[in-house]
Design a protein around this motif. Structure first.
Motif, PDB file in Angstrom:
ATOM      1  N   ALA A 157      49.838  55.316  40.447  1.00  0.00           N
ATOM      2  CA  ALA A 157      49.328  56.520  40.196  1.00  0.00           C
ATOM      3  C   ALA A 157      48.078  56.256  39.385  1.00  0.00           C
ATOM      4  N   ASN A 158      48.141  55.328  38.315  1.00  0.00           N
ATOM      5  CA  ASN A 158      46.873  55.219  37.619  1.00  0.00           C
ATOM      6  C   ASN A 158      45.800  54.528  38.378  1.00  0.00           C
ATOM      7  N   ALA A 159      46.395  53.215  39.096  1.00  0.00           N
ATOM      8  CA  ALA A 159      45.509  52.593  40.006  1.00  0.00           C
ATOM      9  C   ALA A 159      44.691  53.530  40.910  1.00  0.00           C
ATOM     10  N   LYS A 160      45.424  54.510  41.533  1.00  0.00           N
ATOM     11  CA  LYS A 160      44.714  55.422  42.417  1.00  0.00           C
ATOM     12  C   LYS A 160      43.594  56.224  41.726  1.00  0.00           C
ATOM     13  N   LEU A 161      43.698  56.508  40.655  1.00  0.00           N
ATOM     14  CA  LEU A 161      42.792  57.049  39.570  1.00  0.00           C
ATOM     15  C   LEU A 161      41.532  56.304  39.295  1.00  0.00           C
ATOM     16  N   THR A 162      41.835  55.037  38.967  1.00  0.00           N
ATOM     17  CA  THR A 162      40.685  54.185  38.841  1.00  0.00           C
ATOM     18  C   THR A 162      39.917  53.653  40.061  1.00  0.00           C
ATOM     19  N   GLN A 163      40.547  53.670  41.250  1.00  0.00           N
ATOM     20  CA  GLN A 163      39.982  53.496  42.348  1.00  0.00           C
ATOM     21  C   GLN A 163      38.878  54.683  42.768  1.00  0.00           C
ATOM     22  N   ALA A 164      39.648  55.901  42.551  1.00  0.00           N
ATOM     23  CA  ALA A 164      38.878  57.187  42.893  1.00  0.00           C
ATOM     24  C   ALA A 164      37.590  57.182  42.076  1.00  0.00           C
ATOM     25  N   SER A 165      37.730  56.637  40.754  1.00  0.00           N
ATOM     26  CA  SER A 165      36.669  56.837  39.804  1.00  0.00           C
ATOM     27  C   SER A 165      35.312  55.776  40.218  1.00  0.00           C
ATOM     28  N   PHE A 166      35.551  54.962  41.251  1.00  0.00           N
ATOM     29  CA  PHE A 166      34.464  54.046  41.562  1.00  0.00           C
ATOM     30  C   PHE A 166      33.654  54.876  42.922  1.00  0.00           C
ATOM     31  N   ALA A 167      34.211  55.848  43.351  1.00  0.00           N
ATOM     32  CA  ALA A 167      33.180  56.429  44.526  1.00  0.00           C
ATOM     33  C   ALA A 167      31.990  56.711  44.047  1.00  0.00           C
ATOM     34  N   PRO A 168      31.060  56.670  45.013  1.00  0.00           N
ATOM     35  CA  PRO A 168      31.232  56.252  46.260  1.00  0.00           C
ATOM     36  C   PRO A 168      31.456  54.740  46.815  1.00  0.00           C
ATOM     37  N   LEU A 169      31.405  53.793  45.800  1.00  0.00           N
ATOM     38  CA  LEU A 169      31.592  52.534  46.100  1.00  0.00           C
ATOM     39  C   LEU A 169      32.955  51.987  46.496  1.00  0.00           C
ATOM     40  N   LYS A 170      32.800  51.042  47.278  1.00  0.00           N
ATOM     41  CA  LYS A 170      34.183  50.489  48.134  1.00  0.00           C
ATOM     42  C   LYS A 170      35.137  50.081  46.916  1.00  0.00           C
ATOM     43  N   ALA A 171      36.269  50.479  47.174  1.00  0.00           N
ATOM     44  CA  ALA A 171      37.240  49.963  46.187  1.00  0.00           C
ATOM     45  C   ALA A 171      38.586  50.194  46.827  1.00  0.00           C
ATOM     46  N   THR A 172      39.278  48.987  46.445  1.00  0.00           N
ATOM     47  CA  THR A 172      40.676  48.834  47.147  1.00  0.00           C
ATOM     48  C   THR A 172      41.651  48.551  45.959  1.00  0.00           C
ATOM     49  N   ILE A 173      42.910  48.920  46.048  1.00  0.00           N
ATOM     50  CA  ILE A 173      43.876  48.668  45.125  1.00  0.00           C
ATOM     51  C   ILE A 173      44.668  47.289  45.619  1.00  0.00           C
ATOM     52  N   VAL A 174      44.781  46.322  44.777  1.00  0.00           N
ATOM     53  CA  VAL A 174      45.210  45.177  45.018  1.00  0.00           C
ATOM     54  C   VAL A 174      46.311  44.710  43.943  1.00  0.00           C
ATOM     55  N   PRO A 175      47.188  43.852  44.318  1.00  0.00           N
ATOM     56  CA  PRO A 175      48.082  42.926  43.220  1.00  0.00           C
ATOM     57  C   PRO A 175      47.393  42.013  42.358  1.00  0.00           C
ATOM     58  N   HIS A 176      47.606  42.116  41.110  1.00  0.00           N
ATOM     59  CA  HIS A 176      46.991  41.322  40.110  1.00  0.00           C
ATOM     60  C   HIS A 176      47.658  39.674  40.548  1.00  0.00           C
ATOM     61  N   ALA A 177      48.895  39.316  40.359  1.00  0.00           N
ATOM     62  CA  ALA A 177      49.403  38.094  40.795  1.00  0.00           C
ATOM     63  C   ALA A 177      50.817  38.139  40.635  1.00  0.00           C
ATOM     64  N   PRO A 178      51.505  37.228  41.376  1.00  0.00           N
ATOM     65  CA  PRO A 178      52.862  37.151  41.652  1.00  0.00           C
ATOM     66  C   PRO A 178      53.939  37.579  40.197  1.00  0.00           C
ATOM     67  N   TYR A 179      53.350  36.949  39.129  1.00  0.00           N
ATOM     68  CA  TYR A 179      54.127  36.944  37.943  1.00  0.00           C
ATOM     69  C   TYR A 179      53.807  38.479  37.139  1.00  0.00           C
ATOM     70  N   SER A 180      53.189  39.141  37.736  1.00  0.00           N
ATOM     71  CA  SER A 180      52.646  40.516  37.227  1.00  0.00           C
ATOM     72  C   SER A 180      52.977  41.529  37.970  1.00  0.00           C
ATOM     73  N   VAL A 181      53.571  41.298  39.075  1.00  0.00           N
ATOM     74  CA  VAL A 181      54.038  42.634  40.179  1.00  0.00           C
ATOM     75  C   VAL A 181      55.204  42.395  40.634  1.00  0.00           C
ATOM     76  N   SER A 182      56.084  43.759  40.407  1.00  0.00           N
ATOM     77  CA  SER A 182      57.240  43.670  41.057  1.00  0.00           C
ATOM     78  C   SER A 182      57.240  43.968  42.546  1.00  0.00           C
ATOM     79  N   ALA A 183      58.666  43.822  43.089  1.00  0.00           N
ATOM     80  CA  ALA A 183      58.701  43.987  44.576  1.00  0.00           C
ATOM     81  C   ALA A 183      58.392  45.160  44.765  1.00  0.00           C
ATOM     82  N   GLU A 184      58.796  46.272  43.652  1.00  0.00           N
ATOM     83  CA  GLU A 184      58.845  47.699  44.124  1.00  0.00           C
ATOM     84  C   GLU A 184      57.192  48.120  43.906  1.00  0.00           C
TER      85      GLU A 184
END
Length: 391
Positions: A157-184
């Motif tokens: 939810a927080n990532a979506k807010l950050t993504q929206a704040s970059f409009a009109p620039l192209k922005a995509t939500i991505v995982p940081h790294a395997p050791y910092s992202v849960s399966a969920e």
């Protein structure tokens, strides 16, 4: 109005290099045509601006952290990745003015070094103003991170807010790294970014400790989690490398950039080739040397036939933001030809970002930018080789 540029060599990238070739350019930088020396002579083209050196398209930096530019020179070399991450966290807070000034200088540096497009990692929206004003094309990758599975919904939810704040620039939500992202959290990211035609990135196997964590729950990441106050008692040993653990959790639909790959094995490459068909492998050699003092197995990656791109990482982990300098390091330490390096630093990067209809090669109708590479030894880069933006 059409202008004509020629040089000792022209590298269209999408086709064979042309000795004394000629590029026909419209006033806005669009390629009208590319001629061999013989074709230009047969057409009796006049008023050709000639350069000693090599004309190449604008370079593409597929991995950068613009918002860390203010950390230049503040983190010692060879700390290892866990130590580096810890110091980034400890030193990240600076004044808004210092951060913005550093980002402006970094953007100007990349532009002067012939970079036309950047895949930039962001954890917040502080780089938006610089990107809006820049002459460089930016695709922002908003990193979602959180290893605690119960927090996945809150993090996305927080990532979506950050993504929206970059409009009109192209922005995509991505995982940081395997050791910092849960399966969920991987599942949540797939729901918003795991679609055909999208581009996503993830830091991959930058340190041996990453593989050790997933294989046996050992290594320095345990100390990093302790420093961060994270309880990871829920995490179970996977008995597999980092890549073989997380890649099945990622959607195979988007173009996916694996960044660094310093400790990727032949078994990992075989596994990845079966799991995902749209993988790109980003090399950031000077950052790898800065942090871990080690490079990926370039020969292994080449022999596997994977699609390679180039990145600079950040000024926290590099002396400069210069793709030509990355190319030189790979040439010297990986024995890679200029032809290969240029494709990695132009067309492959543009293809990953989905902008190869405009950037990446000298082809009719494209507007890729024009750079002049000088002070080479034939078609081999030297320590003092220079790149100059012409358009």
């Amino acid at each position: 109005m059409i202008s004509y540029l020629s040089a000792s060599w022209i590298y269209p990238v999408s086709s064979a290099p042309l000795e004394n070739g000629v590029i026909a350019l419209r006033s806005d930088g669009t390629i009208e045509e590319v001629f061999s020396a013989e074709e230009a002579k047969a057409k009796n083209i006049q008023d050709i601006q000639y350069y000693e050196g090599i004309l190449v398209p604008g370079l593409v930096n597929t991995h950068c952290h613009l918002e860390l530019s203010h950390l230049k020179g503040k983190i010692p070399m060879h700390t290892g990745l866990p130590g580096f991450v810890r110091q980034v966290i400890q030193q990240r807070n600076s004044s808004a003015e210092e951060i913005e000034t550093a980002m402006l200088h970094a953007d100007e540096e990349m532009y002067a070094n012939g970079i036309v497009a950047v895949g930039d990692i962001s954890n917040q929206s502080v780089s938006k103003k610089v990107k809006l004003q820049s002459k460089i094309y930016y695709h922002t990758f908003v990193e979602a991170m959180g290893f605690n599975p119960v927090k996945a919904a809150e993090i996305i939810a927080n990532a979506k807010l950050t993504q929206a704040s970059f409009a009109p620039l192209k922005a995509t939500i991505v995982p940081h790294a395997p050791y910092s992202v849960s399966a969920e959290l991987f599942t949540e990211i797939n729901a918003v970014s795991g679609i055909a035609g999208e581009s996503i990135s993830i830091h991959n196997q930058e340190t041996a400790d990453e593989n050790a964590f997933f294989e046996s729950k050992t290594g320095h990441f345990l100390k990093l989690y302790e420093f961060l106050g994270l309880d990871i008692s829920f995490f179970e040993i996977q008995g597999k490398s980092s890549l073989q653990t997380y890649l099945p959790l990622l959607s195979a639909a988007p173009r996916t950039l694996l960044v660094h790959n310093t400790f990727t094995s032949s078994a990992d490459l075989e596994f990845a080739g079966l799991a995902h068909q749209l993988l790109f492998w980003c090399l950031c050699p000077n950052a790898n040397l800065y942090i871990e003092d080690r490079l990926p197995d370039i020969a292994l990656l080449k022999d596997a036939g994977v699609t390679i791109t180039l990145g600079t990482d950040s000024l926290a982990s590099n002396q400069q933001l210069n793709i030509l300098a990355e190319m030189y390091s790979l040439q010297e330490k990986g024995d890679v030809s200029f032809d290969e390096l240029l494709r990695w630093g132009t067309l492959n990067g543009a293809a990953f970002l989905g902008i190869d209809a405009i950037y990446g090669s000298f082809e009719k109708g494209k507007k890729p930018g024009v750079n002049l590479v000088t002070q080479t030894e034939g078609l081999r880069l030297k320590p003092d080789s220079k790149i100059q933006r012409l358009m």
